[in-house]
Design a protein around this motif. Structure first.
Motif, short mmCIF file in Angstrom:
data_model
loop_
_atom_site.label_atom_id
_atom_site.label_comp_id
_atom_site.label_asym_id
_atom_site.label_seq_id
_atom_site.Cartn_x
_atom_site.Cartn_y
_atom_site.Cartn_z
N LYS A 85 1.06 -1.50 -0.24
CA LYS A 85 -0.19 -0.17 0.37
C LYS A 85 0.94 1.17 -0.04
CE LYS A 85 -3.90 2.77 0.80
NZ LYS A 85 -4.37 2.78 -1.05
N ASP A 105 -5.04 1.68 -10.99
CA ASP A 105 -5.03 0.46 -11.48
C ASP A 105 -3.86 -0.79 -12.16
OD1 ASP A 105 -7.70 0.27 -10.82
OD2 ASP A 105 -8.57 0.93 -12.35
N ARG A 108 -1.68 -0.92 -9.52
CA ARG A 108 -1.83 -2.32 -8.58
C ARG A 108 -1.69 -3.71 -9.54
NH1 ARG A 108 -7.33 -0.68 -5.87
NH2 ARG A 108 -6.39 0.80 -3.81
N TYR A 339 -2.15 -2.77 2.90
CA TYR A 339 -3.66 -1.52 3.41
C TYR A 339 -3.28 -0.54 4.29
CZ TYR A 339 -7.02 -5.36 2.10
OH TYR A 339 -7.19 -6.30 1.33
N PHE A 344 -10.66 -1.94 4.68
CA PHE A 344 -10.57 -2.66 3.88
C PHE A 344 -11.58 -3.61 4.64
CE2 PHE A 344 -8.13 -4.39 7.64
CZ PHE A 344 -8.80 -5.75 7.68
N SER A 345 -12.82 -4.72 3.48
CA SER A 345 -13.63 -4.83 3.45
C SER A 345 -13.63 -6.37 3.81
CB SER A 345 -14.64 -5.01 2.82
OG SER A 345 -14.56 -5.46 1.78
N LYS A 347 -15.07 -8.93 2.40
CA LYS A 347 -14.77 -9.59 0.46
C LYS A 347 -12.95 -8.89 0.04
CE LYS A 347 -18.50 -11.42 0.26
NZ LYS A 347 -18.79 -13.52 -0.33
N GLN A 348 -12.38 -7.79 0.54
CA GLN A 348 -12.01 -7.48 -0.37
C GLN A 348 -10.52 -8.16 0.13
OE1 GLN A 348 -10.99 -3.13 0.67
NE2 GLN A 348 -9.38 -3.10 -0.82
N LYS A 351 -10.43 -11.56 -1.45
CA LYS A 351 -9.99 -11.22 -2.67
C LYS A 351 -8.53 -11.20 -3.03
CE LYS A 351 -11.15 -8.39 -6.90
NZ LYS A 351 -11.30 -7.43 -7.91
N ASP A 352 -7.93 -10.04 -1.67
CA ASP A 352 -6.49 -9.40 -2.18
C ASP A 352 -5.45 -10.95 -1.62
OD1 ASP A 352 -7.49 -7.58 -3.55
OD2 ASP A 352 -7.15 -6.13 -1.31
N TYR A 358 -13.55 -17.30 2.73
CA TYR A 358 -14.17 -16.33 3.29
C TYR A 358 -14.16 -15.97 4.73
CZ TYR A 358 -16.98 -12.80 4.78
OH TYR A 358 -17.86 -11.44 5.30
N LYS A 384 -16.83 -1.69 7.21
CA LYS A 384 -14.44 -1.56 6.71
C LYS A 384 -13.69 -1.54 8.34
CE LYS A 384 -15.10 -0.26 2.42
NZ LYS A 384 -14.59 0.60 1.08
#
Length: 389
Positions: A85, A105, A108, A339, A344-345, A347-348, A351-352, A358, A384
């Motif tokens: 980050k 984008d 990243r 981060y 962050f969530s 879900k995020q 994914k990351d 989950y 978050k």
């Protein structure tokens, strides 16, 4: 000069701007003030200005709080070379400073390991390779490694006319930094090998100068000399970080120094202008304006860039007591690196991170919230999380 007048002038908030100081005091006083500074108050540096005179700075004015060094010395338990980050922000900010178009984008994508697909992403890829290079403790600072860093980060992606000649580490012609008018002319190219060799000697020698100030001075001097046709700003900021890494400041690559510079960009450029403007008045190149800029706008703002010591201590205690699994430890290190102080969530994070179900992610987040390591942030019906400060 009367001692009380000298003390008053030295403590004046305009002491780093001799032109402005001249509006408050007679020119005869300014002249005597500078002479007194030169005889007993300036700290002389083994770096030369374009005329061969020594650079100086006012140690009494350029004072860094210990807390800034503590932030940068905070050990990182992460196995990452740098905070992802933080380096995302570092790359975006350093390109913004130099008015180079890029997208978050794309940054990243490249930091995630994907190959570049256009010229913009090639530049990002170069910065990533440069960060990896300076993060390796084996890469000591020398003229050869500076050349390697330049070619790796910038040189390989330049148009033919801006590239270095074969066998040359520095530019082979004059360079001008132009705004509305010519604002700075780089060192005559014929002198660059001697001046850069002298800079490398200064980098590697023991000195009484504060490490954080020395890093900022290296930054200043690279931009002052302008050793290359292009990429001097990026190299100055990379050299700044590189020196801190070499001196053992383990969090230097986990804070986005260039983000703080970008937020105060006018002050950044003004500091360079002030140093040269003062030199025309005093005849001495005093780096204090740049050092003060960096202290006030970067170093003293780092307090919130990393987790609070209490957060780090809480994690260590839980780890020592066996309250953290191996997977949770990996997730925690990922959160710190990916981060930083952002949100962050679940879900995020799922994914990351890409290597946990989950249910595992959710369990980790709730457990670390209970430990006080993560703080929930509510956005309507969504939640978050952020590393506790």
């Amino acid at each position: 000069m009367d001692a009380s007048l000298f003390t008053k002038m030295l403590s004046d908030k305009s002491v780093t701007d001799l032109k402005k100081l001249g509006y408050k005091y007679p020119q005869a006083d300014i002249k005597e003030f500078v002479e007194l500074l030169d005889t007993g108050f300036y700290k002389t540096l083994p770096l030369k200005d374009f005329n061969g005179g020594n650079l100086v700075y006012l140690e009494s004015v350029a004072q860094v709080r210990l807390s800034a060094a503590k932030v940068l010395l905070t050990p990182q338990a992460s196995t990452q070379l740098y905070g992802v980050k933080a380096m995302e922000e570092e790359i975006i900010s350093t390109f913004t400073i130099e008015q180079i178009d890029t997208s978050r984008d794309s940054v990243r994508k490249i930091l995630s390991g994907y190959a570049p697909s256009d010229e913009s992403e090639n530049r990002i890829y170069g910065m990533k390779k440069g960060l990896e290079f300076i993060s390796d403790p084996a890469n000591k600072i020398s003229e050869e490694t500076i050349y390697q860093l330049y070619q790796l980060t910038i040189g390989a992606f330049l148009p033919e006319e801006d590239r270095l000649l074969p066998g040359s580490k520095y530019r082979h012609d004059s360079v001008y930094i132009v705004g509305d008018k010519v604002e700075h002319t780089g060192l005559p190219w014929q002198k660059l090998p001697d001046y850069m060799a002298n800079l490398v000697a200064f980098v590697n020698e023991e000195s009484s100068m504060n490490d954080l100030l020395k890093a900022a001075l290296i930054h200043f001097y690279i931009a002052y000399l302008h050793p290359w046709f292009d990429g001097n700003g990026r190299m100055a900021r990379l050299m700044h970080l590189w020196y801190l890494v070499q001196q053992g400041y383990s969090s230097a690559l986990f804070v986005p120094l260039s983000e703080y510079v970008e937020k105060s960009r006018k002050g950044y450029y003004d500091a360079y202008t002030l140093a040269e403007q003062n030199a025309r008045i005093s005849g001495v190149l005093d780096a204090t304006p740049f050092l003060v800029y960096f202290i006030e706008n970067v170093y003293h703002k780092l307090g919130s860039a990393l987790p609070a010591p209490s957060t780090t201590d809480t994690f260590k205690k839980a780890l020592e007591q066996g309250g953290v699994t191996e997977k949770e430890q990996a997730l925690w290190h990922f959160v710190l690196s990916a981060y930083g102080d952002g949100t962050f969530s679940t879900k995020q994070l799922e994914k990351d991170f890409g290597n946990a179900a989950y249910a595992t992610i959710r369990s980790f987040v709730l457990k670390f919230e209970k430990l006080g390591l993560l703080t929930p942030q509510k956005y309507g019906n969504r939640v978050k999380y952020q590393v506790t400060k």
